[in-house]
Design a protein around this motif. Structure first.
Motif, PDB file in Angstrom:
ATOM      1  N   LEU A  70      -7.588  -2.663   4.787  1.00 60.52           N
ATOM      2  CA  LEU A  70      -6.679  -1.526   4.729  1.00 60.52           C
ATOM      3  C   LEU A  70      -7.234  -0.417   5.616  1.00 60.52           C
ATOM      4  CD1 LEU A  70      -4.325   0.129   3.380  1.00 60.52           C
ATOM      5  CD2 LEU A  70      -6.025   0.813   1.676  1.00 60.52           C
ATOM      6  N   LEU A 108      -2.523   0.390  -4.392  1.00 56.33           N
ATOM      7  CA  LEU A 108      -2.184  -0.984  -4.031  1.00 56.33           C
ATOM      8  C   LEU A 108      -1.399  -1.596  -5.177  1.00 56.33           C
ATOM      9  CD1 LEU A 108      -5.598  -2.010  -2.480  1.00 56.33           C
ATOM     10  CD2 LEU A 108      -3.553  -1.229  -1.291  1.00 56.33           C
ATOM     11  N   TRP A 168     -11.026  -0.069   4.797  1.00 61.44           N
ATOM     12  CA  TRP A 168     -11.492  -0.565   3.502  1.00 61.44           C
ATOM     13  C   TRP A 168     -11.409  -2.090   3.494  1.00 61.44           C
ATOM     14  CZ3 TRP A 168     -12.175   3.142  -0.644  1.00 61.44           C
ATOM     15  CH2 TRP A 168     -11.787   4.430  -0.340  1.00 61.44           C
ATOM     16  N   LEU A 187     -10.786  -5.037   1.159  1.00 62.21           N
ATOM     17  CA  LEU A 187     -10.132  -5.122  -0.141  1.00 62.21           C
ATOM     18  C   LEU A 187     -10.589  -6.315  -0.972  1.00 62.21           C
ATOM     19  CD1 LEU A 187      -6.531  -4.043   0.835  1.00 62.21           C
ATOM     20  CD2 LEU A 187      -8.386  -2.645  -0.098  1.00 62.21           C
ATOM     21  N   SER A 188     -11.301  -7.242  -0.374  1.00 64.10           N
ATOM     22  CA  SER A 188     -11.818  -8.370  -1.143  1.00 64.10           C
ATOM     23  C   SER A 188     -13.311  -8.466  -0.921  1.00 64.10           C
ATOM     24  CB  SER A 188     -11.133  -9.665  -0.738  1.00 64.10           C
ATOM     25  OG  SER A 188     -11.461  -9.978   0.589  1.00 64.10           O
ATOM     26  N   GLN A 209      -4.930  -1.661  -7.578  1.00 67.95           N
ATOM     27  CA  GLN A 209      -6.112  -0.866  -7.295  1.00 67.95           C
ATOM     28  C   GLN A 209      -5.678   0.508  -6.810  1.00 67.95           C
ATOM     29  OE1 GLN A 209      -8.655  -2.814  -4.481  1.00 67.95           O
ATOM     30  NE2 GLN A 209     -10.367  -1.434  -4.823  1.00 67.95           N
ATOM     31  N   ALA A 231       0.871  -1.172   0.000  1.00 68.75           N
ATOM     32  CA  ALA A 231       0.000   0.000   0.000  1.00 68.75           C
ATOM     33  C   ALA A 231       0.908   1.221   0.000  1.00 68.75           C
ATOM     34  CB  ALA A 231      -0.908   0.007   1.222  1.00 68.75           C
ATOM     35  N   LEU A 239      -2.024  -2.291   6.345  1.00 67.72           N
ATOM     36  CA  LEU A 239      -2.658  -3.460   5.743  1.00 67.72           C
ATOM     37  C   LEU A 239      -2.718  -4.581   6.765  1.00 67.72           C
ATOM     38  CD1 LEU A 239      -0.811  -3.545   2.322  1.00 67.72           C
ATOM     39  CD2 LEU A 239      -3.294  -3.478   2.576  1.00 67.72           C
TER      40      LEU A 239
END
Length: 86
Positions: free
Chosen positions: A70, A39, A82, A84-85, A49, A30, A63
């Motif tokens: 994140l 990312l 956030w 992320l997946s 991303q 990150a 992270l």
């Protein structure tokens, strides 16, 4: 060898990296540049991303070790998390 770089990534995203973090299990970096978190796949150096935080610059990023989450803190004192997946 110990104490020597094993690789590098050319930072073409901006003039200054404000903060960085690494998730080893996901091989994910990150990189905070102004108000954006980029990312990057740590193995290939490819951008994965791009997340725009807010109008305020990012102060720090963190992270989760597995790369699933994140946390981003910014100059306005806000903390965003956030997923992320999906």
């Amino acid at each position: 060898a110990a104490g020597k770089p094993v690789g590098s990534i050319q930072a073409h995203w901006g003039p200054v990296l404000d903060a960085t973090d690494y998730a080893p299990a996901a091989s994910l970096l990150a990189l905070a540049v102004q108000n954006t978190v980029i990312l990057v796949n740590a193995t290939t150096g490819e951008e994965v991303q791009r997340l725009t935080n807010s109008a305020y610059d990012v102060e720090d990023v963190a992270l989760s070790p597995d790369g699933q989450w994140l946390a981003v803190s910014s100059e306005d004192g806000a903390l965003k998390v956030w997923a992320l997946s999906e």
